[in-house]
Design an enzyme around this catalytic site. Structure first.
Site, PDB file in Angstrom:
ATOM      1  N   LYS A 122       0.864  -1.186   0.000  1.00 31.06           N
ATOM      2  CA  LYS A 122       0.000   0.000   0.000  1.00 31.06           C
ATOM      3  C   LYS A 122       0.893   1.226   0.000  1.00 31.06           C
ATOM      4  O   LYS A 122       2.037   1.164   0.457  1.00 31.06           O
ATOM      5  CB  LYS A 122      -0.886   0.004   1.251  1.00 31.06           C
ATOM      6  CG  LYS A 122      -2.102   0.878   1.150  1.00 31.06           C
ATOM      7  CD  LYS A 122      -3.287   0.186   0.512  1.00 31.06           C
ATOM      8  CE  LYS A 122      -4.450   1.138   0.306  1.00 31.06           C
ATOM      9  NZ  LYS A 122      -5.669   0.442  -0.135  1.00 31.06           N
ATOM     10  N   ASP A 162      -7.093   4.443  -4.321  1.00 31.98           N
ATOM     11  CA  ASP A 162      -7.735   4.332  -3.003  1.00 31.98           C
ATOM     12  C   ASP A 162      -8.308   5.726  -2.741  1.00 31.98           C
ATOM     13  O   ASP A 162      -8.526   6.487  -3.702  1.00 31.98           O
ATOM     14  CB  ASP A 162      -6.712   3.902  -1.926  1.00 31.98           C
ATOM     15  CG  ASP A 162      -7.366   3.546  -0.593  1.00 31.98           C
ATOM     16  OD1 ASP A 162      -7.893   2.433  -0.468  1.00 31.98           O
ATOM     17  OD2 ASP A 162      -7.361   4.375   0.336  1.00 31.98           O
TER      18      ASP A 162
HETATM   19  P1  NDP Z   1     -12.836   8.012  -2.536  1.00 26.93           P
HETATM   20  O1  NDP Z   1     -11.747   8.993  -2.371  1.00 26.93           O
HETATM   21  O2  NDP Z   1     -13.430   7.781  -3.874  1.00 26.93           O
HETATM   22  O3  NDP Z   1     -14.040   8.370  -1.539  1.00 26.93           O
HETATM   23  C1  NDP Z   1     -13.834   8.453  -0.157  1.00 26.93           C
HETATM   24  C2  NDP Z   1     -15.122   8.933   0.486  1.00 26.93           C
HETATM   25  O4  NDP Z   1     -14.999   8.824   1.905  1.00 26.93           O
HETATM   26  C3  NDP Z   1     -15.427  10.378   0.190  1.00 26.93           C
HETATM   27  O5  NDP Z   1     -16.819  10.569   0.212  1.00 26.93           O
HETATM   28  C4  NDP Z   1     -14.758  11.100   1.363  1.00 26.93           C
HETATM   29  O6  NDP Z   1     -15.290  12.368   1.659  1.00 26.93           O
HETATM   30  C5  NDP Z   1     -15.051  10.139   2.483  1.00 26.93           C
HETATM   31  N1  NDP Z   1     -14.027  10.262   3.529  1.00 26.93           N
HETATM   32  C6  NDP Z   1     -12.690  10.119   3.362  1.00 26.93           C
HETATM   33  N2  NDP Z   1     -12.041  10.325   4.514  1.00 26.93           N
HETATM   34  C7  NDP Z   1     -13.009  10.607   5.415  1.00 26.93           C
HETATM   35  C8  NDP Z   1     -12.987  10.908   6.789  1.00 26.93           C
HETATM   36  N3  NDP Z   1     -11.822  10.970   7.476  1.00 26.93           N
HETATM   37  N4  NDP Z   1     -14.172  11.112   7.425  1.00 26.93           N
HETATM   38  C9  NDP Z   1     -15.339  11.044   6.723  1.00 26.93           C
HETATM   39  N5  NDP Z   1     -15.430  10.764   5.412  1.00 26.93           N
HETATM   40  C10 NDP Z   1     -14.275  10.551   4.781  1.00 26.93           C
HETATM   41  O7  NDP Z   1     -12.276   6.651  -1.918  1.00 26.93           O
HETATM   42  P2  NDP Z   1     -12.791   5.153  -2.132  1.00 26.93           P
HETATM   43  O8  NDP Z   1     -14.267   5.146  -2.308  1.00 26.93           O
HETATM   44  O9  NDP Z   1     -11.936   4.521  -3.148  1.00 26.93           O
HETATM   45  O10 NDP Z   1     -12.407   4.502  -0.727  1.00 26.93           O
HETATM   46  C11 NDP Z   1     -13.321   4.455   0.387  1.00 26.93           C
HETATM   47  C12 NDP Z   1     -12.876   3.357   1.336  1.00 26.93           C
HETATM   48  O11 NDP Z   1     -12.883   2.099   0.652  1.00 26.93           O
HETATM   49  C13 NDP Z   1     -11.445   3.501   1.907  1.00 26.93           C
HETATM   50  O12 NDP Z   1     -11.426   2.976   3.222  1.00 26.93           O
HETATM   51  C14 NDP Z   1     -10.625   2.594   1.000  1.00 26.93           C
HETATM   52  O13 NDP Z   1      -9.438   2.150   1.626  1.00 26.93           O
HETATM   53  C15 NDP Z   1     -11.624   1.458   0.797  1.00 26.93           C
HETATM   54  N6  NDP Z   1     -11.357   0.613  -0.366  1.00 26.93           N
HETATM   55  C16 NDP Z   1     -11.309   1.156  -1.621  1.00 26.93           C
HETATM   56  C17 NDP Z   1     -11.088   0.327  -2.712  1.00 26.93           C
HETATM   57  C18 NDP Z   1     -11.139   0.846  -4.101  1.00 26.93           C
HETATM   58  O14 NDP Z   1     -11.122   0.019  -5.029  1.00 26.93           O
HETATM   59  N7  NDP Z   1     -11.239   2.150  -4.339  1.00 26.93           N
HETATM   60  C19 NDP Z   1     -10.798  -1.109  -2.533  1.00 26.93           C
HETATM   61  C20 NDP Z   1     -10.965  -1.590  -1.183  1.00 26.93           C
HETATM   62  C21 NDP Z   1     -11.207  -0.730  -0.153  1.00 26.93           C
HETATM   63  P3  NDP Z   1     -14.480  13.689   1.210  1.00 26.93           P
HETATM   64  O15 NDP Z   1     -14.704  13.789  -0.263  1.00 26.93           O
HETATM   65  O16 NDP Z   1     -15.097  14.792   1.988  1.00 26.93           O
HETATM   66  O17 NDP Z   1     -13.045  13.460   1.586  1.00 26.93           O
END
Ligand code: NDP
Length: 449
Positions: A122, A162
């Site tokens: 990662k 991510d």
């Molecule tokens: P994105 O950047 O596309 O979206 C993240 C979302 O979560 C946004 O809505 C963001 O809001 C919100 N967010 C991020 N940090 C915080 C926080 N500290 N408190 C509240 N809301 C928060 O990321 P992904 O959708 O790709 O990832 C989301 C989760 O899924 C993560 O935990 C990631 O590790 C996990 N994941 C992702 C994969 C992938 O294929 N993308 C695979 C497996 C797991 P804002 O825009 O305001 O920051």
């Protein structure tokens, strides 16, 4: 085992998220170590919790106003026993070495569960793409890759997206890698379709989370049809989790970002989801803007200092945390249970605190931990790597059917592993044990390296 946990804490006392992830795995695999005394002699726990390599580097870049900025870059190459390191890059101001190590550690077990040949890694940076212009993001990505390119390669380490790293960032990163190495290879996944990406990769994590939920429900003779669902986040995983829930007849009533959440009692249908996708992916707006188009919904700003997130305080059947780590604490978990939620399928990595997980397990709800439930993303990344090496592109139906099959197989593996250690229905124990045994046996086969 307690000594090992204490040693890890003493060595890197500030890496709380890493300690949390390690403690959960060590707790789950105790019975495996009891049955296999050679694991102790081979110090498998000490070896599996220490990264094979950690790279930390300076990322200087220039803002549009001419001011030079400096961020910190990371890549943790955790374990390559069963394949090249594989795992995403996270760009978010909260990123530090402890967070990247926890994510890399979880990734090792997750990748092992997919049945594909991928080790775990990662990376990321404390750079915040929010509010930056496209040119600033490009200059940052180019600077980041000008160091990272020496450490990665299609048979060495294959990063992906991510939080904060989507199609735009992958494009800029790939462009710089190709220029520096003078080769067009599948060194990153999540690429755009017309230059090596796989169909279904953007959808894969969210779809997989819902396929896993459907498998859990099927053990009770139920389906998602008619279920009310809470989803957090509004990024990649949240969007495609919502899409698949809609496809399977469920009703999603919440979405969020780091400022707050919307509650739409009528349910987020296809048209509303298209609005959210455009808002978040193209216009890069806030979830509060949902009310501009759908004023009947309710927006609640959430103060991160609060000890309870009101998003988890609505009547529902299922919850799909898809934002970030530790977003459900014990208070949130108690509210979910009190409001009728009996299925939690984790899109985010480690979104539930250990106390919240204990509550889910004690109450015998269907609880799918992230390392199993959200493995669909990396699984399709593995399929993207396979297509790249064959210079082929499989049709959408083929990739989706492989994804579904992999999620069913992960579900079955968790059930079987938990059952064979007397923990029927406990997906945490099942996922940790199955992932652990496969990786550890590969490490032992390969000698002391
Ligand atoms: P994105 O950047 O596309 O979206 C993240 C979302 O979560 C946004 O809505 C963001 O809001 C919100 N967010 C991020 N940090 C915080 C926080 N500290 N408190 C509240 N809301 C928060 O990321 P992904 O959708 O790709 O990832 C989301 C989760 O899924 C993560 O935990 C990631 O590790 C996990 N994941 C992702 C994969 C992938 O294929 N993308 C695979 C497996 C797991 P804002 O825009 O305001 O920051």
């Amino acid at each position: 085992m307690e000594q090992i946990v204490e040693m890890i804490q003493a060595r890197d006392p500030e890496q709380y998220e890493f300690h949390q992830a390690v403690e959960e795995v060590i707790e789950s695999v105790k019975p495996v170590l009891d049955r296999n005394p050679e694991y102790r002699q081979q110090a498998v726990l000490e070896r599996i919790t220490e990264p094979e390599r950690v790279v930390m580097f300076r990322v200087p870049w220039m803002a549009d106003n001419g001011q030079v900025q400096v961020n910190r870059g990371f890549r943790v190459e955790m374990n390559s026993a069963i394949g090249p390191y594989k795992g995403g890059l996270r760009f978010h101001p909260s990123v530090n070495l402890g967070i990247i190590k926890f994510l890399a550690f979880e990734q090792v077990f997750k990748n092992s569960l997919t049945t594909l040949a991928m080790g775990g890694g990662k990376g990321g940076s404390d750079f915040d793409p929010k509010g930056k212009s496209d040119m600033e993001v490009m200059r940052f990505c180019q600077s980041f890759m000008s160091e990272l390119y020496r450490h990665i390669g299609p048979n060495t380490d294959v990063p992906a997206g991510d939080i904060g790293v989507g199609a735009r960032e992958i494009g800029y990163l790939f462009g710089m890698y190709k220029k520096l190495k003078n080769e067009f290879t599948g060194v990153l996944t999540g690429k755009s379709l017309n230059w090596g990406g796989s169909l279904i990769r953007p959808e894969a994590t969210g779809y997989g989370v819902v396929y896993f939920a459907a498998e859990m429900l099927a053990t009770r003779g139920e389906s998602l049809e008619g279920k009310t669902c809470l989803v957090s986040g509004s990024g990649n995983v949240a969007q495609f989790t919502t899409e698949k829930i809609i496809d399977l007849g469920g009703r999603v009533v919440t979405l969020s970002d780091s400022s707050g959440y919307i509650y739409d009692e009528q349910g987020i249908d296809r048209e509303k989801l298209d609005f959210v996708m455009d808002l978040k992916n193209i216009r890069r707006g806030r979830i509060s803007d949902y009310l501009n188009a759908y004023p009947h919904a309710v927006y609640t700003a959430v103060d991160p200092a609060l000890d309870h997130n009101p998003l988890w305080d609505h009547r529902a059947d299922c919850a799909f945390p898809a934002a970030t780590q530790n977003e459900i604490n014990d208070k949130d978990a108690a509210k979910l249970l009190a409001n009728g939620v009996y299925l939690v399928s984790e899109g985010a990595n480690m979104p539930s605190t250990p106390e919240a997980v204990d509550l889910f397990i004690d109450n015998k709800i269907l609880y799918g931990p992230g390392k199993a439930a959200n493995a669909g993303g990396v699984a399709v990344s593995g399929l993207e790597m396979a297509q790249n090496s064959m210079r082929l592109a499989w049709p959408r139906e083929e990739v989706d059917s492989r994804l579904k099959h992999i999620m069913e197989s992960i579900h079955r593996t968790c059930i079987d592993a938990a059952g064979s250690y007397g923990a029927d229905g406990n997906y945490v124990i099942g996922a940790n044990i199955a992932g652990f045994i496969k990786v550890v046996n590969a490490m032992l086969d390969q000698g002391l390296v």
